[in-house]
Design a protein around this motif. Structure first.
Motif, PDB file in Angstrom:
ATOM      1  N   GLN A 249      -1.327  -3.840   2.784  1.00 36.32           N
ATOM      2  CA  GLN A 249      -0.875  -2.831   1.824  1.00 36.32           C
ATOM      3  C   GLN A 249       0.528  -3.104   1.269  1.00 36.32           C
ATOM      4  OE1 GLN A 249      -1.563   1.322   2.982  1.00 36.32           O
ATOM      5  NE2 GLN A 249      -2.733   0.592   4.736  1.00 36.32           N
ATOM      6  N   MET A 250       1.230  -4.076   1.813  1.00 36.35           N
ATOM      7  CA  MET A 250       2.615  -4.320   1.399  1.00 36.35           C
ATOM      8  C   MET A 250       2.715  -4.534  -0.112  1.00 36.35           C
ATOM      9  SD  MET A 250       5.294  -7.292   2.679  1.00 36.35           S
ATOM     10  CE  MET A 250       4.200  -8.608   2.126  1.00 36.35           C
ATOM     11  N   LYS A 251       3.688  -3.858  -0.731  1.00 40.18           N
ATOM     12  CA  LYS A 251       3.961  -4.017  -2.162  1.00 40.18           C
ATOM     13  C   LYS A 251       5.391  -3.545  -2.437  1.00 40.18           C
ATOM     14  CE  LYS A 251       1.966   0.500  -3.420  1.00 40.18           C
ATOM     15  NZ  LYS A 251       0.942   1.184  -4.244  1.00 40.18           N
ATOM     16  N   PRO A 252       5.948  -3.848  -3.617  1.00 37.45           N
ATOM     17  CA  PRO A 252       7.345  -3.491  -3.887  1.00 37.45           C
ATOM     18  C   PRO A 252       7.619  -1.984  -3.847  1.00 37.45           C
ATOM     19  CG  PRO A 252       6.622  -5.203  -5.392  1.00 37.45           C
ATOM     20  CD  PRO A 252       5.400  -4.755  -4.648  1.00 37.45           C
ATOM     21  N   ASP A 253       6.849  -1.190  -4.606  1.00 37.20           N
ATOM     22  CA  ASP A 253       7.000   0.273  -4.627  1.00 37.20           C
ATOM     23  C   ASP A 253       8.452   0.689  -4.886  1.00 37.20           C
ATOM     24  OD1 ASP A 253       5.479   2.671  -4.497  1.00 37.20           O
ATOM     25  OD2 ASP A 253       6.334   3.133  -2.547  1.00 37.20           O
ATOM     26  N   VAL A 254       9.123  -0.028  -5.780  1.00 38.39           N
ATOM     27  CA  VAL A 254      10.556   0.156  -6.014  1.00 38.39           C
ATOM     28  C   VAL A 254      10.901   1.575  -6.458  1.00 38.39           C
ATOM     29  CG1 VAL A 254      12.511  -0.582  -7.437  1.00 38.39           C
ATOM     30  CG2 VAL A 254      10.910  -2.282  -6.519  1.00 38.39           C
ATOM     31  N   ALA A 255      10.211   2.063  -7.486  1.00 40.52           N
ATOM     32  CA  ALA A 255      10.558   3.366  -8.049  1.00 40.52           C
ATOM     33  C   ALA A 255      10.425   4.477  -7.016  1.00 40.52           C
ATOM     34  CB  ALA A 255       9.670   3.660  -9.259  1.00 40.52           C
TER      35      ALA A 255
END
Length: 317
Positions: free
Chosen positions: A286-292
């Protein structure tokens, strides 16, 4: 106390070998959880896999109570990295909740979204415990002290008016699984999936994951906005159907003192080896940037992670 520091290492020199050139090694102390918990295995897998490609970075897996302890120890400077609930990043900025009275988490920096984790209660099949209200008067293990599981389970029981009706027990995930199988407790609570303690129990015993009603899920989200409804797939545990439950987002977090270069190398290696990480524990898939979403918690991304995401065209605000 372990810090991201540089230590000189020298290879042994023999009479027939030329002296080796000393190499700088970065020590990274990374907090997970206690054995049986998702965070424990995630950090263990990451330390092994990333270490293959990054011999100049020595990752030490630190066994902790879980998210709450990871966040507190990051704030104190006792860890370099940790797996931390988004709710804990948010609360530490005030500070409030389990961080009330302590220093603010102004040094926390985001690296990546690790996974979204559900919180749920496990009982044995045929025990007569089939819904959350059946926990009244029962011995229920809420997780190890200092864990995000205790935080989540207590929040959910509080929102549903059940916390004061149970006999709470504090124990590690592995101990809780054994205690339920041995009849020493009636149920236990778990955050995140798949959890080894639940998987192992389901292989030898019939288990029940207590369902949440739509009304209960709405009540939990209304009481604590950092939970959202989601579905745990039927493939998660043997014999357990797809189940709707409250989820919270969990992040890979670094202390601001860890150098930009070290974080960039680690996050790049993690994405390059995401399949290998996921083979070690499904949550890494599931890892992802999800910055916002991370920045909405009140903390910035780490410069090393930002540099990598910008280079890869993955930076979004």
């Amino acid at each position: 106390m372990r810090h991201a520091i540089f230590a000189l290492s020298a290879a042994a020199v023999t009479a027939v070998a030329a002296p080796s050139i000393a190499q700088d090694t970065t020590e990274v102390a990374w907090g997970g959880s206690s054995p049986g918990g998702v965070m424990y295995y995630m950090v263990g897998v990451a330390g092994t896999e990333l270490g293959k490609d990054l011999p100049e970075i020595n990752i030490t897996q630190v066994t902790t109570g879980g998210s709450t302890e990871n966040a507190k120890r990051l704030i104190k400077g006792e860890l370099d990295m940790g797996i931390v609930y988004g709710s804990h990043v948010y609360m530490s900025q005030e500070p409030e909740g389990p961080f009330a009275g302590g220093d603010k988490g102004t040094m926390l920096r985001g690296v990546a979204m690790a996974y979204e984790g559900p919180t749920y209660f496990v009982a044995l099949g045929g025990s007569g415990i089939e819904e959350l209200s059946d926990l009244e008067g029962k011995k229920v293990a809420l997780g190890p002290p200092g864990s995000g599981t205790v935080f989540n389970c207590s929040n959910i029981l509080t929102a549903l008016g059940l916390l004061d009706t149970i006999q709470p027990q504090m124990m590690t995930f592995a101990d809780a699984g054994r205690a339920l199988g041995n009849g020493q407790i009636d149920a236990f609570c778990q955050s995140s999936s798949p959890a080894a303690a639940v998987t192992e129990l389901a292989e030898t015993r019939e288990i029940t994951i207590l369902p949440y009603s739509d009304e209960q899920l709405a009540t939990i989200s209304d009481t604590y906005p950092f939970y959202h409804a989601g579905t745990m797939p039927e493939t998660t545990y043997k014999g357990v159907p797809a189940t709707d439950m409250p989820f919270t987002t969990v992040y890979w977090v670094a202390h601001e003192r860890v150098s930009e270069d070290v974080v960039k190398k680690m996050v790049a290696a993690a994405y390059d080896k995401q399949d290998a990480l996921a083979a070690g524990h499904k949550a890494w898939a599931q890892m992802k940037p999800d910055v916002a979403n991370f920045q909405k918690l009140g903390a910035p991304m780490h410069p090393g992670a930002e540099a990598y995401y910008r280079e890869q065209g993955l930076w979004t605000e």
